[in-house]
Each structure stands twice: as C-alpha cells, then as structure tokens.
Design a protein around this motif. Structure first.
Motif, PDB file in Angstrom:
ATOM      1  N   GLN A  75       4.660 -19.238   0.138  1.00  0.00           N
ATOM      2  CA  GLN A  75       4.414 -18.463   1.377  1.00  0.00           C
ATOM      3  C   GLN A  75       3.203 -19.105   2.095  1.00  0.00           C
ATOM      4  OE1 GLN A  75       3.996 -16.887   4.354  1.00  0.00           O
ATOM      5  NE2 GLN A  75       5.467 -15.418   3.445  1.00  0.00           N
ATOM      6  N   PRO A  76       3.399 -19.716   3.253  1.00  0.00           N
ATOM      7  CA  PRO A  76       2.285 -20.424   3.916  1.00  0.00           C
ATOM      8  C   PRO A  76       1.192 -19.498   4.437  1.00  0.00           C
ATOM      9  CG  PRO A  76       4.281 -20.470   5.282  1.00  0.00           C
ATOM     10  CD  PRO A  76       4.672 -19.868   3.972  1.00  0.00           C
ATOM     11  N   ASP A  77       1.570 -18.237   4.680  1.00  0.00           N
ATOM     12  CA  ASP A  77       0.562 -17.299   5.191  1.00  0.00           C
ATOM     13  C   ASP A  77      -0.130 -16.619   4.006  1.00  0.00           C
ATOM     14  OD1 ASP A  77       0.315 -15.001   7.896  1.00  0.00           O
ATOM     15  OD2 ASP A  77      -0.568 -14.722   5.907  1.00  0.00           O
ATOM     16  N   GLY A  78      -1.393 -16.899   3.798  1.00  0.00           N
ATOM     17  CA  GLY A  78      -2.127 -16.384   2.634  1.00  0.00           C
ATOM     18  C   GLY A  78      -2.093 -14.868   2.533  1.00  0.00           C
ATOM     19  N   ALA A  79      -2.258 -14.196   3.679  1.00  0.00           N
ATOM     20  CA  ALA A  79      -2.282 -12.725   3.650  1.00  0.00           C
ATOM     21  C   ALA A  79      -0.919 -12.183   3.205  1.00  0.00           C
ATOM     22  CB  ALA A  79      -2.645 -12.202   5.029  1.00  0.00           C
ATOM     23  N   LEU A  80       0.140 -12.821   3.674  1.00  0.00           N
ATOM     24  CA  LEU A  80       1.486 -12.374   3.257  1.00  0.00           C
ATOM     25  C   LEU A  80       1.722 -12.694   1.782  1.00  0.00           C
ATOM     26  CD1 LEU A  80       3.677 -13.380   6.372  1.00  0.00           C
ATOM     27  CD2 LEU A  80       2.748 -11.119   5.744  1.00  0.00           C
ATOM     28  N   ALA A  81       1.195 -13.836   1.336  1.00  0.00           N
ATOM     29  CA  ALA A  81       1.331 -14.197  -0.087  1.00  0.00           C
ATOM     30  C   ALA A  81       0.598 -13.173  -0.954  1.00  0.00           C
ATOM     31  CB  ALA A  81       0.769 -15.604  -0.321  1.00  0.00           C
ATOM     32  N   ALA A  82      -0.579 -12.757  -0.508  1.00  0.00           N
ATOM     33  CA  ALA A  82      -1.358 -11.758  -1.270  1.00  0.00           C
ATOM     34  C   ALA A  82      -0.595 -10.436  -1.338  1.00  0.00           C
ATOM     35  CB  ALA A  82      -2.729 -11.558  -0.631  1.00  0.00           C
ATOM     36  N   GLU A  83      -0.005 -10.037  -0.210  1.00  0.00           N
ATOM     37  CA  GLU A  83       0.770  -8.780  -0.191  1.00  0.00           C
ATOM     38  C   GLU A  83       1.978  -8.887  -1.129  1.00  0.00           C
ATOM     39  OE1 GLU A  83      -0.293  -7.826   4.485  1.00  0.00           O
ATOM     40  OE2 GLU A  83       1.815  -7.887   3.851  1.00  0.00           O
ATOM     41  N   ALA A  84       2.610 -10.047  -1.125  1.00  0.00           N
ATOM     42  CA  ALA A  84       3.804 -10.229  -1.971  1.00  0.00           C
ATOM     43  C   ALA A  84       3.417 -10.169  -3.444  1.00  0.00           C
ATOM     44  CB  ALA A  84       4.473 -11.566  -1.641  1.00  0.00           C
ATOM     45  N   TYR A  85       2.291 -10.810  -3.806  1.00  0.00           N
ATOM     46  CA  TYR A  85       1.877 -10.768  -5.222  1.00  0.00           C
ATOM     47  C   TYR A  85       1.445  -9.364  -5.617  1.00  0.00           C
ATOM     48  CZ  TYR A  85       0.777 -13.188  -9.587  1.00  0.00           C
ATOM     49  OH  TYR A  85       0.788 -13.633 -10.896  1.00  0.00           O
ATOM     50  N   ALA A  86       0.804  -8.664  -4.702  1.00  0.00           N
ATOM     51  CA  ALA A  86       0.402  -7.278  -4.988  1.00  0.00           C
ATOM     52  C   ALA A  86       1.643  -6.428  -5.269  1.00  0.00           C
ATOM     53  CB  ALA A  86      -0.383  -6.706  -3.827  1.00  0.00           C
ATOM     54  N   ARG A  87       2.720  -6.674  -4.541  1.00  0.00           N
ATOM     55  CA  ARG A  87       3.964  -5.923  -4.792  1.00  0.00           C
ATOM     56  C   ARG A  87       4.479  -6.204  -6.202  1.00  0.00           C
ATOM     57  NH1 ARG A  87       4.876  -7.076   0.618  1.00  0.00           N
ATOM     58  NH2 ARG A  87       6.161  -8.929   0.205  1.00  0.00           N
ATOM     59  N   GLU A  88       4.328  -7.463  -6.645  1.00  0.00           N
ATOM     60  CA  GLU A  88       4.781  -7.792  -8.008  1.00  0.00           C
ATOM     61  C   GLU A  88       3.962  -7.033  -9.041  1.00  0.00           C
ATOM     62  OE1 GLU A  88       6.191 -12.360  -8.110  1.00  0.00           O
ATOM     63  OE2 GLU A  88       6.473 -10.996  -9.791  1.00  0.00           O
ATOM     64  N   LEU A  89       2.676  -6.799  -8.722  1.00  0.00           N
ATOM     65  CA  LEU A  89       1.811  -6.059  -9.651  1.00  0.00           C
ATOM     66  C   LEU A  89       2.220  -4.592  -9.707  1.00  0.00           C
ATOM     67  CD1 LEU A  89      -1.724  -7.496  -8.803  1.00  0.00           C
ATOM     68  CD2 LEU A  89      -0.163  -8.213 -10.616  1.00  0.00           C
ATOM     69  N   GLY A  90       3.005  -4.179  -8.744  1.00  0.00           N
ATOM     70  CA  GLY A  90       3.454  -2.788  -8.716  1.00  0.00           C
ATOM     71  C   GLY A  90       4.252  -2.398  -9.945  1.00  0.00           C
ATOM     72  N   ALA A  91       4.729  -3.409 -10.688  1.00  0.00           N
ATOM     73  CA  ALA A  91       5.548  -3.135 -11.888  1.00  0.00           C
ATOM     74  C   ALA A  91       4.686  -2.729 -13.084  1.00  0.00           C
ATOM     75  CB  ALA A  91       6.343  -4.389 -12.248  1.00  0.00           C
ATOM     76  N   LEU A  92       3.367  -2.925 -12.951  1.00  0.00           N
ATOM     77  CA  LEU A  92       2.477  -2.607 -14.073  1.00  0.00           C
ATOM     78  C   LEU A  92       2.269  -1.105 -14.195  1.00  0.00           C
ATOM     79  CD1 LEU A  92       1.723  -5.707 -13.616  1.00  0.00           C
ATOM     80  CD2 LEU A  92      -0.544  -5.076 -14.460  1.00  0.00           C
ATOM     81  N   PRO A  93       1.910  -0.641 -15.416  1.00  0.00           N
ATOM     82  CA  PRO A  93       1.474   0.750 -15.570  1.00  0.00           C
ATOM     83  C   PRO A  93       0.235   0.968 -14.690  1.00  0.00           C
ATOM     84  CG  PRO A  93       1.652  -0.356 -17.718  1.00  0.00           C
ATOM     85  CD  PRO A  93       1.814  -1.414 -16.678  1.00  0.00           C
ATOM     86  N   ARG A  94      -0.045   2.232 -14.369  1.00  0.00           N
ATOM     87  CA  ARG A  94      -1.159   2.529 -13.453  1.00  0.00           C
ATOM     88  C   ARG A  94      -2.314   3.193 -14.204  1.00  0.00           C
ATOM     89  NH1 ARG A  94       0.577   2.074  -8.080  1.00  0.00           N
ATOM     90  NH2 ARG A  94       2.330   0.616  -8.127  1.00  0.00           N
ATOM     91  N   ASP A  95      -3.508   3.055 -13.649  1.00  0.00           N
ATOM     92  CA  ASP A  95      -4.661   3.789 -14.210  1.00  0.00           C
ATOM     93  C   ASP A  95      -4.815   5.111 -13.455  1.00  0.00           C
ATOM     94  OD1 ASP A  95      -7.538   2.176 -12.551  1.00  0.00           O
ATOM     95  OD2 ASP A  95      -5.834   3.317 -11.771  1.00  0.00           O
ATOM     96  N   THR A  96      -5.867   5.851 -13.729  1.00  0.00           N
ATOM     97  CA  THR A  96      -6.017   7.184 -13.114  1.00  0.00           C
ATOM     98  C   THR A  96      -6.292   7.079 -11.608  1.00  0.00           C
ATOM     99  OG1 THR A  96      -8.339   7.079 -13.778  1.00  0.00           O
ATOM    100  CG2 THR A  96      -6.829   8.288 -15.240  1.00  0.00           C
ATOM    101  N   SER A  97      -6.644   5.879 -11.141  1.00  0.00           N
ATOM    102  CA  SER A  97      -6.831   5.696  -9.689  1.00  0.00           C
ATOM    103  C   SER A  97      -5.602   5.048  -9.065  1.00  0.00           C
ATOM    104  CB  SER A  97      -8.066   4.812  -9.431  1.00  0.00           C
ATOM    105  OG  SER A  97      -9.185   5.361 -10.072  1.00  0.00           O
ATOM    106  N   ASP A  98      -4.497   5.084  -9.838  1.00  0.00           N
ATOM    107  CA  ASP A  98      -3.217   4.524  -9.381  1.00  0.00           C
ATOM    108  C   ASP A  98      -3.280   3.016  -9.123  1.00  0.00           C
ATOM    109  OD1 ASP A  98      -0.779   4.821  -6.739  1.00  0.00           O
ATOM    110  OD2 ASP A  98      -0.484   4.824  -8.930  1.00  0.00           O
ATOM    111  N   ARG A  99      -4.175   2.343  -9.874  1.00  0.00           N
ATOM    112  CA  ARG A  99      -4.229   0.879  -9.768  1.00  0.00           C
ATOM    113  C   ARG A  99      -3.433   0.269 -10.915  1.00  0.00           C
ATOM    114  NH1 ARG A  99     -10.145   1.630  -8.877  1.00  0.00           N
ATOM    115  NH2 ARG A  99     -10.451   1.589  -6.622  1.00  0.00           N
ATOM    116  N   PRO A 100      -2.754  -0.846 -10.674  1.00  0.00           N
ATOM    117  CA  PRO A 100      -2.058  -1.537 -11.774  1.00  0.00           C
ATOM    118  C   PRO A 100      -3.054  -1.873 -12.878  1.00  0.00           C
ATOM    119  CG  PRO A 100      -1.408  -2.462  -9.677  1.00  0.00           C
ATOM    120  CD  PRO A 100      -2.535  -1.515  -9.387  1.00  0.00           C
TER     121      PRO A 100
END
Ligand code: 6PG
Length: 261
Positions: A127-152
């Motif tokens: 993904q040439p756009d860094g901000a879009l790449a960051a958003e895409a990777y963050a979505r992949e982290l969505g598969a992780l279990p969450r902590d009490t602040s709803d963070r992966p």
C-alpha cells in the motif's frame, strides 16, 4: 578421570531498577536465553488460551534468536500451529527486500517452523499510502483478543532498542509518541529506511508481555536512560498496563566494565 566441574552457565536476574533483567555474557547466550524465554511464553499462552499472538521485533539483534527458535532444539517444542505472527514495526519496502523485517524473520525463523501461512500477518507494505497501510494493519489486529480498554492484546511483543532509545519505529521527538487512540501509525524515521509502520505505545502497553533484546556497548547509554525511565527516550515509555516487562541484555550493553558482572 576428573569429572568436568565447570558449572553450566545459568542466566541470573540483576537486582536493579530495571527488574527483571536477565544478563547474558554475549551474543550466543543472548540467542539461546531469548529463544527459551520466547518458547516458554508461547507455550504458556497456548496452554492458557489455546493461541499465542506474537509480534516480532525487527533490526539485527533478534536474528540469531530467531535462528535458534527455528532450529532443532525448539522447532518441535513450540506449538507453532497455535501461533499468530505479526510485527512490532515494519519498513515500507517490498517483503523480499533485505531491509524488510518480514524477510529477516522468514529467513531466520518462519521458513523453518510448521506455522500455517494464514497465521503469518505481514504489514501491507504494497500500500503506497502509509496512512492507509497503517489503517489496514490495524484492521488485521482486530482479530486479537481485547483488553479492558478494548485494545488488541498481544501475548508477547518483542522489541529492540536503538542507540537513541527508539524502539519499534517510535523515535525520539516523534509526535507518534503522543498517540492515544490509533493502534498502528505510519512514521518517517531517522533510521533508514525512513518510511515505516509501527505499533503505537497504547497498543504495545496493552500486551500481556513485552521482551526487550539489547546487545552491545553501543546500546549502553540508551539502556541507562531506560533504567532511569527518562521520558525523552521512547523505550522508557513501554510500561505494560497489565503485563510483564522483561529485558535480556548482554554484559556489553549493561556496564562500563563487562568484567565486573
Ligand atoms: C527496526 C527495529 C528497530 C530496532 C532497533 C535496534 O525496524 O529497525 O524495529 O526498532 O529494533 O533499531 O536495531 P538493532 O537490533 O539492529 O540494533
């Protein structure tokens, strides 16, 4: 015949403000000790939660540890089929580029262990756009279990330490250090290659465990700054909210005179 009385070297914690630190004599012991600690953490995660979400560090220091982890001593000891692999940071270069953290981990570890391809999650460097790449990777982290602040919540995040005290791609003075919401950010780093993605501090500090691998005299002053918890040093800001923080350091990185340890 005299029995060999040479005591097998054992890692020992250092009673320091940087508790708990494991001090190792040099690179070979660093690789072995770190591989054992990582393998034990993976096994404990899988035993407790049937999975292990692991973020690998980049740079040069972890390479030898990854090779040991992918070697005969550990290959069959670790439940690789239950491990999900991500990266603490990644350079925005092709995945087969020698500067790629993914390429380094593939060659040293991932090509040598039975981990399903679908469980290896490289950053979207295409993904040439860094901000879009960051958003895409963050979505992949969505598969992780969450902590009490709803963070992966990773089970283990591996980190290195730069001579300037950076870690992952969190560099001194970068506004990304103030990020409170995003899980992944694109940054322009002072260490080449400049364009990178990095996990943010809130995401790193949500981890169940963080392990720093620090090796060599060049890291001495950065490590001392971390020991002082100097807020100008990004690595000092890694303080898991509800998790374990551990350092495996070699004697060269710890003291002025390695012989005194
Ligand atoms: C990177 C790393 C970076 C690294 C430190 C230490 O992508 O470069 O994530 O944070 O861990 O710069 O690098 P060395 O292990 O090569 O000294």
């Amino acid at each position: 015949m005299t029995r060999c009385t040479k005591k097998r070297w054992q890692p020992r914690p250092v009673a320091e403000a940087l508790q708990p630190v494991i001090v190792v004599p040099g690179p070979e012991a660093m690789a072995e000790t770190a591989a054992r600690w990582i393998a034990d953490t993976i096994k404990a995660s899988v035993a407790a939660r049937a999975r292990c979400f692991l973020a690998l560090a980049g740079g040069e220091t972890p390479r030898a540890c990854y090779r040991v982890l992918g070697g005969p001593g550990f290959r069959n000891d670790v439940p690789w089929s239950a491990v999900e692999i991500y990266w603490s940071d990644e350079r925005l270069v092709p995945l087969d580029d020698p500067a790629s953290n993914y390429a380094m981990a593939r060659a040293a570890l991932l090509d040598h262990v039975p981990i399903p391809a679908r469980q290896i999650h490289p950053a979207p460097v295409e993904q040439p756009d860094g901000a879009l790449a960051a958003e895409a990777y963050a979505r992949e982290l969505g598969a992780l279990p969450r902590d009490t602040s709803d963070r992966p919540r990773f089970d283990l995040i591996l980190l290195g330490l730069g001579e300037d005290g950076h870690t992952a791609s969190l560099f001194p003075g970068d506004p990304v250090l103030l990020e409170e919401r995003a899980w992944v950010r694109a940054v322009r780093a002072s260490k080449p290659p400049p364009d990178r993605l990095t996990l943010t501090l809130p995401l790193i500090n949500a981890s169940r465990a963080v392990l720093f691998l620090v090796q060599g005299a060049a890291k001495r002053s950065a490590l001392q700054a971390v020991r002082r918890r100097d807020p100008r040093v990004p690595a000092s800001l890694v303080q898991p909210v509800d998790g374990e923080l551990r350092f495996i350091v070699d004697r060269e990185a710890l003291v002025e005179d390695p012989a005194t340890v």
